[in-house]
Design an enzyme around this catalytic site. Sequence first.
Site, short mmCIF file in Angstrom:
data_model
loop_
_atom_site.label_atom_id
_atom_site.label_comp_id
_atom_site.label_asym_id
_atom_site.label_seq_id
_atom_site.Cartn_x
_atom_site.Cartn_y
_atom_site.Cartn_z
N SER A 21 25.89 27.23 15.35
CA SER A 21 27.03 26.43 15.02
C SER A 21 27.56 25.90 16.18
O SER A 21 27.18 26.20 17.39
CB SER A 21 28.26 27.12 14.17
OG SER A 21 28.70 28.13 15.00
N GLU A 34 31.15 23.34 17.75
CA GLU A 34 32.55 23.17 17.22
C GLU A 34 32.87 21.62 18.07
O GLU A 34 32.62 21.34 19.11
CB GLU A 34 33.48 24.01 18.06
CG GLU A 34 35.01 23.92 17.97
CD GLU A 34 35.64 24.93 18.28
OE1 GLU A 34 35.38 26.21 17.78
OE2 GLU A 34 36.57 24.93 19.21
N ASP A 83 47.62 28.26 19.64
CA ASP A 83 48.37 28.43 20.78
C ASP A 83 49.89 28.14 20.78
O ASP A 83 50.21 26.90 20.10
CB ASP A 83 47.81 27.96 21.78
CG ASP A 83 46.72 28.69 22.47
OD1 ASP A 83 46.95 29.99 22.57
OD2 ASP A 83 45.59 28.19 22.92
N PHE A 115 39.41 27.69 33.39
CA PHE A 115 39.19 28.84 32.35
C PHE A 115 39.59 30.04 32.70
O PHE A 115 40.25 30.75 32.19
CB PHE A 115 37.79 28.89 31.85
CG PHE A 115 37.46 27.85 30.76
CD1 PHE A 115 37.95 27.63 29.64
CD2 PHE A 115 36.38 27.02 31.20
CE1 PHE A 115 37.88 26.80 28.80
CE2 PHE A 115 35.87 26.04 30.11
CZ PHE A 115 36.61 25.82 28.75
N HIS A 124 27.87 30.17 18.48
CA HIS A 124 28.85 29.21 18.28
C HIS A 124 28.94 28.46 19.78
O HIS A 124 29.46 29.09 20.50
CB HIS A 124 30.10 29.62 17.76
CG HIS A 124 31.12 28.45 17.21
ND1 HIS A 124 30.82 27.52 16.43
CD2 HIS A 124 32.26 28.03 17.80
CE1 HIS A 124 32.02 26.93 15.88
NE2 HIS A 124 32.69 27.11 16.87
#
Length: 296
Positions: A20, A22, A114, A223, A273
């Site tokens: 998958s 996103e 968030d 990140f 994903h």
Amino acid sequence: MQNIGNTIAEKFGKGRTVFSVEFFPPKTEEGARQILRTANRLKKVRPDFVSITYGAGGSSRERTLEYGELLGEIFGFEVMPHLACYGHSKSEIASILERFDSAGFRNVMALRGDKPKDGSVSAHPDGFAHADELVGFVREKFPHFGIGCAGYPEKHPEAPDMRADIANLKRKVDAGADFVTTQLFFDNSHYFRFVEMCRGAGIDKPIVAGLLPALSLKQLANFKAMCSTDVPRALSERLEAAGESPDAQAAAGLEWAQEQIDELLEAKVPGIHLYILNRAESALKLSEKFGGRGER
Ligand SMILES: Cc1cc2nc3c(=O)[nH]c(=O)nc-3n(C[C@H](O)[C@H](O)[C@H](O)COP(=O)(O)OP(=O)(O)OC[C@H]3O[C@@H](n4cnc5c(N)ncnc54)[C@H](O)[C@@H]3O)c2cc1C
């Protein structure tokens, strides 16, 4: 209108890794062109499903729905919209889910969301404090929906420790989540350890590995700072060795993701994903790893 009747949960356990990607709903005209170009290019790859994110406090509510519908209607993807409950009342959440339902979606990624750092959204007094409450609400009011929830191989930043975080994940699964998708990680050992801890805690649902092909050293540093993601030294070194060229750095990041996928496929993970940031290149390249599997 989406494919009525299909839940993502039904795709697992069929002897192959579910693939998958996103998307996020664009904010600009150029962003709109990009998501449509990417979706068009990914058509031939036929991911098992695509998901589309939801902005904190409902900031992308209409666009999540609009682009989710476009991805389903024009490109034929099975689409799972995300829903982040932070800032919403229960009745708002019910009406968003009703709209998802009448648009034909049969899956939802149930999240808290968030908390915006600028305080622009606050918890709703008649809302949900945590995602497990949203999962329970969806399960009760929309029992035909498949439900995904988020898991954190390196711990959610607000959780005091891994045990507490996994106890929370267990609450989400017990409330009715069908599968877990992980936060991105660059070192597979975090994922494997997390799965082991989850199984030990009695979480028996599929745990889908979330991967992001790194684009640049700058992105990796972000990140690390924002999500405390472990960036292996070997990965940084590869991107450094690629020099200043953005294309060469992205190619090094892609190569790393390819190696992660090889190991995950070897371990027969239930799903992978990809966080593609609305770009087609990495997904097209990495999808070759899933070529020839099942009916694809
Ligand atoms: C696959 C994936 C997709 C995502 N998509 C989106 C998106 O579309 N939109 C968006 O805004 N964000 C998205 N996020 C980010 C996510 O919203 C944030 O990580 C958010 O901070 C936590 O969401 P959650 O659903 O995991 O929350 P929760 O499960 O509620 O957990 C949040 C924190 O609270 C703790 N906690 C939970 N329950 C309790 C309790 N009862 N008592 C004490 N502590 C508790 C948890 O341990 C954790 O530290 C996504 C994350 C992932 C991994």
